[in-house]
Design a protein around this motif. Structure first.
Motif, mmCIF file in Angstrom:
data_model
loop_
_atom_site.group_PDB
_atom_site.id
_atom_site.type_symbol
_atom_site.label_atom_id
_atom_site.label_comp_id
_atom_site.label_asym_id
_atom_site.label_seq_id
_atom_site.Cartn_x
_atom_site.Cartn_y
_atom_site.Cartn_z
ATOM 1 N N MET A 181 0.929 -1.129 0.056
ATOM 2 C CA MET A 181 -0.019 0.089 -0.132
ATOM 3 C C MET A 181 0.795 1.189 -0.008
ATOM 4 S SD MET A 181 -2.741 1.774 -0.185
ATOM 5 C CE MET A 181 -4.035 0.740 -0.006
ATOM 6 N N PRO A 182 1.915 1.532 1.058
ATOM 7 C CA PRO A 182 2.536 2.651 0.808
ATOM 8 C C PRO A 182 3.330 2.848 -0.538
ATOM 9 C CG PRO A 182 3.295 1.424 2.690
ATOM 10 C CD PRO A 182 2.024 0.734 2.296
ATOM 11 N N LEU A 183 3.892 1.429 -0.701
ATOM 12 C CA LEU A 183 4.607 1.559 -1.898
ATOM 13 C C LEU A 183 3.756 2.035 -3.245
ATOM 14 C CD1 LEU A 183 7.448 0.694 -3.394
ATOM 15 C CD2 LEU A 183 6.378 -1.635 -3.738
ATOM 16 N N SER A 184 2.655 1.430 -3.350
ATOM 17 C CA SER A 184 1.887 1.905 -4.490
ATOM 18 C C SER A 184 1.445 3.438 -4.425
ATOM 19 C CB SER A 184 0.521 1.113 -4.351
ATOM 20 O OG SER A 184 0.833 -0.224 -4.590
ATOM 21 N N LEU A 199 0.809 15.918 0.346
ATOM 22 C CA LEU A 199 -0.026 15.831 1.548
ATOM 23 C C LEU A 199 -1.107 14.633 1.465
ATOM 24 C CD1 LEU A 199 -0.322 19.884 2.375
ATOM 25 C CD2 LEU A 199 1.155 17.824 3.560
ATOM 26 N N ILE A 200 -1.763 14.772 0.531
ATOM 27 C CA ILE A 200 -2.890 13.884 0.170
ATOM 28 C C ILE A 200 -2.124 12.427 0.215
ATOM 29 C CG2 ILE A 200 -4.185 12.828 -1.486
ATOM 30 C CD1 ILE A 200 -4.880 15.637 -2.467
ATOM 31 N N GLY A 201 -1.199 12.426 -0.452
ATOM 32 C CA GLY A 201 -0.574 10.812 -0.439
ATOM 33 C C GLY A 201 -0.142 10.583 1.060
ATOM 34 N N ILE A 202 0.765 11.179 1.738
ATOM 35 C CA ILE A 202 1.113 11.018 2.993
ATOM 36 C C ILE A 202 -0.076 10.950 4.053
ATOM 37 C CG2 ILE A 202 2.250 11.891 5.124
ATOM 38 C CD1 ILE A 202 4.332 13.477 3.135
ATOM 39 N N PHE A 203 -1.005 11.579 3.901
ATOM 40 C CA PHE A 203 -2.078 11.591 4.986
ATOM 41 C C PHE A 203 -2.928 9.912 4.703
ATOM 42 C CE2 PHE A 203 -6.837 12.196 5.422
ATOM 43 C CZ PHE A 203 -6.813 12.331 6.952
ATOM 44 N N MET A 204 -3.030 9.954 3.306
ATOM 45 C CA MET A 204 -3.696 8.485 3.015
ATOM 46 C C MET A 204 -3.041 7.346 3.538
ATOM 47 S SD MET A 204 -6.358 7.428 1.527
ATOM 48 C CE MET A 204 -6.867 8.872 0.933
ATOM 49 N N ALA A 205 -1.581 7.491 3.218
ATOM 50 C CA ALA A 205 -0.695 6.310 3.720
ATOM 51 C C ALA A 205 -0.704 6.096 5.262
ATOM 52 C CB ALA A 205 0.728 6.422 3.296
ATOM 53 N N LEU A 253 3.770 2.100 10.578
ATOM 54 C CA LEU A 253 3.846 3.553 10.766
ATOM 55 C C LEU A 253 4.958 4.254 10.186
ATOM 56 C CD1 LEU A 253 2.565 3.323 14.499
ATOM 57 C CD2 LEU A 253 1.178 3.770 12.695
ATOM 58 N N SER A 254 6.212 3.714 10.146
ATOM 59 C CA SER A 254 7.443 4.402 9.566
ATOM 60 C C SER A 254 7.514 4.420 8.169
ATOM 61 C CB SER A 254 8.840 3.668 10.339
ATOM 62 O OG SER A 254 8.589 3.904 11.667
ATOM 63 N N ASP A 255 6.937 3.212 7.768
ATOM 64 C CA ASP A 255 6.714 3.299 6.078
ATOM 65 C C ASP A 255 5.730 4.137 5.490
ATOM 66 O OD1 ASP A 255 8.695 1.354 5.508
ATOM 67 O OD2 ASP A 255 7.350 -0.492 5.929
ATOM 68 N N PRO A 265 5.743 7.116 0.952
ATOM 69 C CA PRO A 265 5.172 8.432 0.167
ATOM 70 C C PRO A 265 6.120 9.802 -0.042
ATOM 71 C CG PRO A 265 3.512 7.819 1.946
ATOM 72 C CD PRO A 265 4.945 7.097 2.089
ATOM 73 N N ILE A 266 6.988 10.020 0.885
ATOM 74 C CA ILE A 266 8.015 11.179 0.774
ATOM 75 C C ILE A 266 8.966 10.691 -0.178
ATOM 76 C CG2 ILE A 266 9.873 12.303 1.702
ATOM 77 C CD1 ILE A 266 8.318 12.336 4.616
ATOM 78 N N GLN A 267 9.380 9.575 -0.325
ATOM 79 C CA GLN A 267 10.443 9.082 -1.273
ATOM 80 C C GLN A 267 9.765 9.371 -2.854
ATOM 81 O OE1 GLN A 267 11.463 5.084 -0.421
ATOM 82 N NE2 GLN A 267 12.970 5.397 1.078
ATOM 83 N N GLY A 268 8.666 8.946 -2.795
ATOM 84 C CA GLY A 268 7.811 9.015 -4.101
ATOM 85 C C GLY A 268 7.694 10.233 -4.482
ATOM 86 N N THR A 269 7.194 11.216 -3.433
ATOM 87 C CA THR A 269 7.240 12.750 -3.774
ATOM 88 C C THR A 269 8.587 13.400 -4.363
ATOM 89 O OG1 THR A 269 5.443 12.904 -2.097
ATOM 90 C CG2 THR A 269 6.601 14.969 -2.696
ATOM 91 N N LEU A 270 9.525 12.773 -3.233
ATOM 92 C CA LEU A 270 10.947 13.580 -3.916
ATOM 93 C C LEU A 270 11.208 13.050 -5.076
ATOM 94 C CD1 LEU A 270 12.600 13.203 -0.525
ATOM 95 C CD2 LEU A 270 12.110 15.350 -1.483
#
Length: 455
Positions: free
Chosen positions: A290-293, A319-325, A369-371, A376-381
């Motif tokens: 899920m967080p990977l996707s 923000l949407i992605g991090i909140f969702m994850a 929780l850490s993932d 999502p931050i990795q994907g955003t960057l």
């Protein structure tokens, strides 16, 4: 992809891109699962050989294929900037690079495979199956790497549903050829676990041909005329791809290889502990889809917005992605906590293994929780093409902090095997905080300054 103005429009586009990616990742995960499961029905030696071969191949493949993920932010930004004429050139150069990488891996693998297997002190039959499985798999390596480029192009246009359909079509092909070649049905040779390697290689050829057909014949991909011109090899373009792709590939390699390293270090514990650890880790890997996707979806969306210089929209997608994850992580954590024993019972009927697995699953809760923050931050960057810091944080969090901390806890305290989980969680938490600080800097300072304005 469409330009969005309201948050509701962003949420809709986010889910349209995310859900097919999630199904695709689960499909790819299932392919390896069927290889191991169907080999296990054949014999214990065969499943052991396939498992060993898979444990060698997966970190290498994920790391190297990560290099080709550079195509996604490059093409997303080109499309966002409306520089569509430059897309075919980047894709063709990516295909050339993929072929060269695959050939190099085959050559290097032929040299180092036997020494690696010899160093593992395997039973002769297991050694032979692992060797022959990887040789069989190598027959599909070139199309697999090409497919990674083509899939990145498809996804970068926001057409993740197409990648999902191709993956879902590949699953029955993989299962069918597993059945034919592992068990020797309908006149096919009975190859045991090695047959799953040939089946997977055949599947790689099939999905690559399907991707070629889609890109050449179906809108909107056909509009780009990707294969109309085969450009000369450009080492300059390769360097641009590698500049972004190598840090991505190494980041993924550090992440996937750390779990193999922990498994090897845990070989000194009893069988029950090892089995429980592997089951809990397997379930944690499943939940990580899920967080990977979400991470992969954010790379596409953020890259599109950054290419168009809509920095406010890029921030909002992040923000949407991090909140969702985080929300999904909390839900998964609740499920793990309440149903950890039923989850353990899916994998084993041994009461001792089940009890210890349920204990390890508590640690998997903190993994989630850490993932949920880091991925999502990795994907955003990556959408910003900011990849070097992620590479450094992967090295630091997993190999400099996580593994040594886990080793100390496991061997110098009474925590035993749990110490490795605590070490990895510590590393993940440090990595998540480091990535969050980098994202804040990129969004508030680096890119507004680069474009000469702040939104």
């Amino acid at each position: 992809m469409n330009v969005t103005y309201k948050r509701s429009e962003k949420l809709r586009q986010f889910f349209i891109i995310l859900l097919p990616i999630l199904i695709t990742q689960l499909g790819l995960y299932s392919m390896n699962f069927f290889d191991i499961m169907m080999s296990g029905k054949y014999s214990t030696d065969d499943v052991a050989g396939v498992s060993i071969g898979s444990s060698i191949w997966v970190p290498v493949y994920t790391g190297l294929s990560g290099i080709l993920l550079a195509i996604t932010p490059i093409v997303s930004q080109l499309i966002g900037a409306r520089e569509k004429k430059s897309v075919p050139y980047s894709i063709i150069q990516g295909v050339y690079l993929a072929v060269v990488m695959a050939i190099l891996i085959i050559i290097i693998g032929s040299i180092v495979l036997n020494p690696i297997l010899n160093g593992m002190d395997l039973a002769p039959k297991v050694h032979q199956v692992a060797h022959d499985y990887l040789v069989a798999l190598s027959l599909g390596m070139i199309p697999l790497f090409i497919y990674n480029v083509l899939r990145s192009f498809i996804d970068s246009l926001g057409q993740t549903r197409i990648s999902m359909i191709i993956t879902l079509l590949s699953l029955p092909v993989n299962v069918l050829f597993n059945y034919l070649l592992i068990y020797g049905k309908f006149g096919f040779p009975e190859l045991g676990g090695v047959g799953s390697g040939y089946a997977t290689a055949i599947t790689y050829w099939v999905i690559t041909f399907i991707a070629f057909f889609v890109i050449i014949n179906i809108h909107p991909f056909a509009d780009y005329k990707i294969f109309k011109t085969f450009y000369k090899v450009s080492f300059k373009e390769w360097a641009s791809l590698l500049k972004i792709g190598v840090p991505i590939g190494f980041s993924i390699f550090f992440e996937t290889s750390i779990f193999a390293a922990v498994t090897l270090l845990m070989s000194g514990f009893d069988t029950i502990t090892i089995a429980s650890h592997q089951i809990a880790m397997n379930f944690a890997s499943f939940l990580y889809m899920m967080p990977l996707s979400i991470s992969m979806a954010l790379t596409i969306l953020v890259g599109f917005e950054v290419g168009a210089r809509r920095l406010k929209d890029a921030r909002e997608y992040g923000l949407i992605g991090i909140f969702m994850a985080v929300c999904m992580s909390l839900l998964c954590a609740l499920v793990i906590f309440l149903f950890r024993e039923p989850v353990a019972s899916i994998y084993t009927e041994d009461a001792k293994v089940m009890k210890l697995t349920a204990h390890f699953l508590i640690y998997a809760l903190f993994f989630q929780l850490s993932d949920a923050v880091a991925a999502p931050i990795q994907g955003t960057l990556r959408g910003y093409k900011d990849v070097n810091f992620t590479f450094l944080m992967s090295l630091l969090s997993y190999w400099v902090i996580g593994l040594p901390t886990g080793y100390l806890f496991a061997n110098l305290t009474d925590l035993g095997a749990s110490g490795y989980w605590i070490g990895l969680i510590t590393g993940l938490a440090v990595g998540a905080l480091g990535l969050l600080s980098r994202l804040i800097y990129v969004q508030r300072v680096k890119f507004p300054k680069q474009y000469g304005y702040n939104e």
